[in-house]
Design a protein around this motif. Structure first.
Motif, PDB file in Angstrom:
ATOM      1  N   SER A  44       0.068  -2.082  -6.517  1.00  0.00           N
ATOM      2  CA  SER A  44       1.136  -2.511  -5.667  1.00  0.00           C
ATOM      3  C   SER A  44       0.656  -3.737  -4.959  1.00  0.00           C
ATOM      4  O   SER A  44      -0.236  -4.044  -5.221  1.00  0.00           O
ATOM      5  CB  SER A  44       1.337  -1.119  -4.399  1.00  0.00           C
ATOM      6  N   ALA A  45       1.410  -4.164  -4.167  1.00  0.00           N
ATOM      7  CA  ALA A  45       1.269  -5.430  -3.408  1.00  0.00           C
ATOM      8  C   ALA A  45       0.175  -5.144  -2.299  1.00  0.00           C
ATOM      9  O   ALA A  45      -0.487  -6.037  -1.862  1.00  0.00           O
ATOM     10  CB  ALA A  45       2.522  -6.098  -2.682  1.00  0.00           C
ATOM     11  N   GLN A  46      -0.074  -4.162  -1.973  1.00  0.00           N
ATOM     12  CA  GLN A  46      -1.076  -3.795  -0.874  1.00  0.00           C
ATOM     13  C   GLN A  46      -2.661  -3.891  -1.723  1.00  0.00           C
ATOM     14  O   GLN A  46      -2.939  -3.387  -2.833  1.00  0.00           O
ATOM     15  CB  GLN A  46      -1.096  -2.174  -0.542  1.00  0.00           C
ATOM     16  N   ARG A  47      -3.357  -4.867  -1.002  1.00  0.00           N
ATOM     17  CA  ARG A  47      -4.929  -4.940  -1.377  1.00  0.00           C
ATOM     18  C   ARG A  47      -5.966  -4.207  -0.642  1.00  0.00           C
ATOM     19  O   ARG A  47      -7.066  -4.044  -1.147  1.00  0.00           O
ATOM     20  CB  ARG A  47      -4.900  -6.451  -1.306  1.00  0.00           C
ATOM     21  N   TYR A  48      -5.405  -3.793   0.569  1.00  0.00           N
ATOM     22  CA  TYR A  48      -6.512  -3.202   1.351  1.00  0.00           C
ATOM     23  C   TYR A  48      -6.041  -2.364   2.385  1.00  0.00           C
ATOM     24  O   TYR A  48      -4.709  -1.967   2.424  1.00  0.00           O
ATOM     25  CB  TYR A  48      -7.331  -4.175   2.067  1.00  0.00           C
ATOM     26  N   ASP A  49      -7.028  -1.384   2.872  1.00  0.00           N
ATOM     27  CA  ASP A  49      -6.422  -0.551   3.912  1.00  0.00           C
ATOM     28  C   ASP A  49      -7.695  -0.292   4.750  1.00  0.00           C
ATOM     29  O   ASP A  49      -8.734  -0.444   4.677  1.00  0.00           O
ATOM     30  CB  ASP A  49      -6.062   0.818   3.324  1.00  0.00           C
ATOM     31  N   PHE A  50      -7.433   0.154   6.132  1.00  0.00           N
ATOM     32  CA  PHE A  50      -8.503   0.540   7.006  1.00  0.00           C
ATOM     33  C   PHE A  50      -8.262   2.101   7.422  1.00  0.00           C
ATOM     34  O   PHE A  50      -7.047   2.220   7.879  1.00  0.00           O
ATOM     35  CB  PHE A  50      -8.559  -0.417   8.171  1.00  0.00           C
ATOM     36  N   ILE A  51      -8.959   2.819   7.690  1.00  0.00           N
ATOM     37  CA  ILE A  51      -8.982   4.289   8.128  1.00  0.00           C
ATOM     38  C   ILE A  51     -10.168   4.442   9.259  1.00  0.00           C
ATOM     39  O   ILE A  51     -11.272   4.086   8.870  1.00  0.00           O
ATOM     40  CB  ILE A  51      -9.155   5.262   6.782  1.00  0.00           C
TER      41      ILE A  51
END
Length: 123
Positions: A44-51
């Protein structure tokens, strides 16, 4: 070469300790520490996330209210290249204590790193 030997992934906050209600800056950095280029693939276009976790319970996820295009993509890192992604989290009514930041590169397979920080009561 094994991924862990080729790249370094670091999750960070800008401080180790925050007052209740203070904005927390979070980041994840990926560094190609090998002598060869390294390619990461994404679905997808998402490259990162933070939790953010408190006692292993998720209390915030950066991507929760976001939508990302469903397109295949990649990131190519040449030797010594690095990429950093940063966001902010404004805790609301979170109790004092220790928290864990999980920074995730949403590649396939996903890669992640963690760090801890504390929220203390305002004086």
């Amino acid at each position: 070469m094994e991924v862990s030997k080729r790249i370094l992934i670091e999750a960070r906050t800008n401080k180790d300790e925050y007052s209740a209600g203070e904005t927390i800056q979070v980041s994840i950095t990926i560094i190609n520490k090998s002598s060869a280029s390294f390619k990461l693939f994404f679905t997808s276009a998402q490259r990162y996330d933070f939790i953010i976790l408190k006692e292993d319970q998720e209390i915030w996820r950066w991507s929760k209210d976001k939508q990302f295009a469903m397109v295949l993509g990649f990131m190519n890192l040449e030797p010594g290249d690095q990429r950093t992604y940063a966001e902010e989290w404004k805790p609301i009514n979170e109790p004092p204590g220790e928290y864990k930041l999980v920074g995730v590169l949403t590649s396939r397979p996903p890669l992640n790193a963690t760090c801890t920080f504390r929220i203390v009561e305002r004086i």
